[in-house]
Design an enzyme around this catalytic site. Structure first.
Site, PDB file in Angstrom:
ATOM      1  N   ASP A  20      -1.361  -7.114  -0.903  1.00 40.80           N
ATOM      2  CA  ASP A  20      -1.228  -7.142   0.459  1.00 40.80           C
ATOM      3  C   ASP A  20      -2.441  -6.852   1.096  1.00 40.80           C
ATOM      4  O   ASP A  20      -3.094  -5.798   0.547  1.00 40.80           O
ATOM      5  CB  ASP A  20      -0.085  -6.440   1.208  1.00 40.80           C
ATOM      6  CG  ASP A  20       0.088  -7.008   2.488  1.00 40.80           C
ATOM      7  OD1 ASP A  20      -0.514  -8.233   3.101  1.00 40.80           O
ATOM      8  OD2 ASP A  20       1.159  -6.412   3.115  1.00 40.80           O
ATOM      9  N   ARG A  24      -6.211  -8.169   6.694  1.00 42.78           N
ATOM     10  CA  ARG A  24      -6.720  -6.733   7.532  1.00 42.78           C
ATOM     11  C   ARG A  24      -8.013  -6.421   7.130  1.00 42.78           C
ATOM     12  O   ARG A  24      -9.055  -6.033   7.682  1.00 42.78           O
ATOM     13  CB  ARG A  24      -5.707  -5.941   7.588  1.00 42.78           C
ATOM     14  CG  ARG A  24      -4.500  -6.144   8.470  1.00 42.78           C
ATOM     15  CD  ARG A  24      -3.462  -5.119   8.182  1.00 42.78           C
ATOM     16  NE  ARG A  24      -2.747  -5.840   6.875  1.00 42.78           N
ATOM     17  CZ  ARG A  24      -2.036  -4.837   6.248  1.00 42.78           C
ATOM     18  NH1 ARG A  24      -1.929  -3.446   6.569  1.00 42.78           N
ATOM     19  NH2 ARG A  24      -1.439  -5.346   5.175  1.00 42.78           N
ATOM     20  N   ARG A  33      -9.646 -14.843   7.429  1.00 41.48           N
ATOM     21  CA  ARG A  33      -8.809 -14.556   6.536  1.00 41.48           C
ATOM     22  C   ARG A  33      -8.991 -15.201   4.981  1.00 41.48           C
ATOM     23  O   ARG A  33      -8.799 -14.635   4.230  1.00 41.48           O
ATOM     24  CB  ARG A  33      -7.391 -14.956   7.267  1.00 41.48           C
ATOM     25  CG  ARG A  33      -6.820 -14.215   8.372  1.00 41.48           C
ATOM     26  CD  ARG A  33      -5.465 -14.574   8.870  1.00 41.48           C
ATOM     27  NE  ARG A  33      -4.786 -14.512   7.771  1.00 41.48           N
ATOM     28  CZ  ARG A  33      -3.919 -13.300   7.506  1.00 41.48           C
ATOM     29  NH1 ARG A  33      -4.318 -12.317   8.447  1.00 41.48           N
ATOM     30  NH2 ARG A  33      -3.268 -12.926   6.581  1.00 41.48           N
ATOM     31  N   HIS A  37      -8.829 -13.649   1.319  1.00 43.66           N
ATOM     32  CA  HIS A  37      -8.236 -13.982   0.155  1.00 43.66           C
ATOM     33  C   HIS A  37      -9.370 -14.123  -0.993  1.00 43.66           C
ATOM     34  O   HIS A  37      -9.341 -13.932  -2.132  1.00 43.66           O
ATOM     35  CB  HIS A  37      -7.745 -15.356   0.561  1.00 43.66           C
ATOM     36  CG  HIS A  37      -6.488 -15.203   1.438  1.00 43.66           C
ATOM     37  ND1 HIS A  37      -5.735 -14.116   1.566  1.00 43.66           N
ATOM     38  CD2 HIS A  37      -6.234 -15.798   2.557  1.00 43.66           C
ATOM     39  CE1 HIS A  37      -4.834 -14.199   2.349  1.00 43.66           C
ATOM     40  NE2 HIS A  37      -5.099 -15.294   3.195  1.00 43.66           N
ATOM     41  N   ASN A  68       4.912 -17.694   2.908  1.00 43.93           N
ATOM     42  CA  ASN A  68       3.506 -17.932   3.080  1.00 43.93           C
ATOM     43  C   ASN A  68       3.269 -19.593   3.672  1.00 43.93           C
ATOM     44  O   ASN A  68       1.953 -19.915   4.130  1.00 43.93           O
ATOM     45  CB  ASN A  68       2.593 -17.677   2.146  1.00 43.93           C
ATOM     46  CG  ASN A  68       2.575 -16.181   1.817  1.00 43.93           C
ATOM     47  OD1 ASN A  68       2.256 -15.521   0.942  1.00 43.93           O
ATOM     48  ND2 ASN A  68       2.805 -15.426   3.079  1.00 43.93           N
TER      49      ASN A  68
HETATM   50  C1  FPP Z   1      -1.525 -11.166   1.310  1.00 45.77           C
HETATM   51  O1  FPP Z   1      -2.330 -10.641   2.170  1.00 45.77           O
HETATM   52  C2  FPP Z   1      -1.911 -12.013   0.444  1.00 45.77           C
HETATM   53  C3  FPP Z   1      -1.609 -13.399   0.146  1.00 45.77           C
HETATM   54  C4  FPP Z   1      -0.665 -14.027   1.048  1.00 45.77           C
HETATM   55  C5  FPP Z   1      -2.353 -14.268  -0.778  1.00 45.77           C
HETATM   56  C6  FPP Z   1      -2.840 -13.498  -2.024  1.00 45.77           C
HETATM   57  C7  FPP Z   1      -3.977 -14.151  -2.336  1.00 45.77           C
HETATM   58  C8  FPP Z   1      -4.885 -13.495  -2.971  1.00 45.77           C
HETATM   59  C9  FPP Z   1      -4.724 -12.190  -3.757  1.00 45.77           C
HETATM   60  C10 FPP Z   1      -6.293 -14.335  -3.624  1.00 45.77           C
HETATM   61  C11 FPP Z   1      -5.860 -15.545  -4.328  1.00 45.77           C
HETATM   62  C12 FPP Z   1      -5.498 -15.162  -5.906  1.00 45.77           C
HETATM   63  C13 FPP Z   1      -4.735 -16.326  -6.376  1.00 45.77           C
HETATM   64  C14 FPP Z   1      -4.725 -15.931  -8.004  1.00 45.77           C
HETATM   65  C15 FPP Z   1      -4.225 -17.274  -5.806  1.00 45.77           C
HETATM   66  P1  FPP Z   1      -2.213 -11.011   3.819  1.00 45.77           P
HETATM   67  O2  FPP Z   1      -2.947 -12.128   3.974  1.00 45.77           O
HETATM   68  O3  FPP Z   1      -0.665 -10.993   4.309  1.00 45.77           O
HETATM   69  O4  FPP Z   1      -2.930  -9.653   4.579  1.00 45.77           O
HETATM   70  P2  FPP Z   1      -2.628  -8.919   5.806  1.00 45.77           P
HETATM   71  O5  FPP Z   1      -1.235  -8.525   5.739  1.00 45.77           O
HETATM   72  O6  FPP Z   1      -3.648  -7.860   6.174  1.00 45.77           O
HETATM   73  O7  FPP Z   1      -2.748 -10.219   6.903  1.00 45.77           O
END
Ligand code: FPP
Length: 252
Positions: A20, A24, A33, A37, A68
């Site tokens: 996570d 941010r 965003r 990623h 998601n």
């Molecule tokens: C959560 O952070 C992350 C995700 C929903 C996506 C995870 C994806 C990756 C780590 C990169 C891609 C890797 C692969 C292998 C597909 P968030 O976006 O919810 O962060 P936030 O809470 O700060 O908004």
């Protein structure tokens, strides 16, 4: 420095990670965003290598949840592209290192191209036995439990099973990856302290480690810190401390 104090004989066998903080991390740098990623993908590469070096046997990464799908389409597409990219760029090395790729989740909802790539990576690495790298993708734990309940109910309906035969072992055997042991350690990055529909059945006795590092900044030293935290815990599985230390559940 800290790595030297790691007990190599007490590395958690199965580590699961809620990655996570990509959004941010990006926002704090004036980035999109999707760029967050993208940076998170570098952490995936780094952490898979580190887990392998540390001797972790199973690494389950929560890459995309059922929920998601409700994010803006551009963001969803960006994550799908990154998974494609990870497979295109990393599977050779993953395979060379004897790592087996697996997936868990509702892959029928994933775009065909990504699904094909995942299927190919799973098939190509199926014979590897050094480590399992499991991507929870389009995954939700409640749905996983519902699917298991439906399969068992179907068997009862067909007269192959009695309702009274259903126990914890049988439910576990109908989850998405029934042969994987439960996680020993669950890490969540990004300074949030919740489990967000991840492996709800399997983490009943996992040690939980929440860290403030945003996923794109997470590296080997953070993984080592999580393991050091894990190694400082006493896992009692419902017993008393005295029972655990004596190694005998009969002792008071
Ligand atoms: C959560 O952070 C992350 C995700 C929903 C996506 C995870 C994806 C990756 C780590 C990169 C891609 C890797 C692969 C292998 C597909 P968030 O976006 O919810 O962060 P936030 O809470 O700060 O908004």
């Amino acid at each position: 420095m800290r790595e030297r104090r790691l007990r190599r004989d007490a590395i958690p066998r199965h580590v699961a990670v809620i990655m996570d903080g990509n959004g941010r991390w990006a926002q704090a740098r004036g980035l999109s965003r999707a760029e967050g990623h993208h940076a998170g993908l570098e952490s995936v590469r780094a952490v898979v290598r580190s887990a392998h070096e540390l001797g972790i046997r199973i690494l389950t990464l929560y890459a995309f949840s059922s929920e998601n799908w409700s994010r803006p389409k551009a963001e969803v597409d960006a994550v799908m592209d990154l998974l494609d990219r990870y497979i295109d760029e990393e599977v050779d090395e993953v395979h060379r290192n004897g790592i087996q790729i697996r997936t868990m989740g509702q892959l029928a909802d994933v775009p065909r191209r990504t699904r094909q790539k995942l299927d190919e990576a799973v098939a190509r690495t199926a014979g590897n036995d050094q480590m399992v790298l499991c991507f929870a993708f389009s995954y939700g734990a409640r749905q996983e439990i519902v699917d298991a309940a439906r399969e068992l109910a179907q068997q009862v309906e067909e007269g192959k099973l009695r309702a009274s035969d259903i126990d914890e072992k049988l439910v576990s055997a109908h989850l998405y990856q029934p042969d994987l042991p439960d996680p020993d350690l669950l890490i969540r990055t990004g300074a949030e302290t919740r489990v967000s529909n991840f492996l709800l059945w399997q983490i009943a006795y996992s040690e939980l480690h929440f860290c403030d590092v945003m996923w794109p900044a997470f590296r080997k030293e953070d993984l080592v810190n999580a393991i050091l935290d894990y190694q400082a815990r006493e896992r009692r599985f419902g017993l008393t401390s005295a029972q655990v230390r004596s190694g005998c559940p009969e002792d008071a």
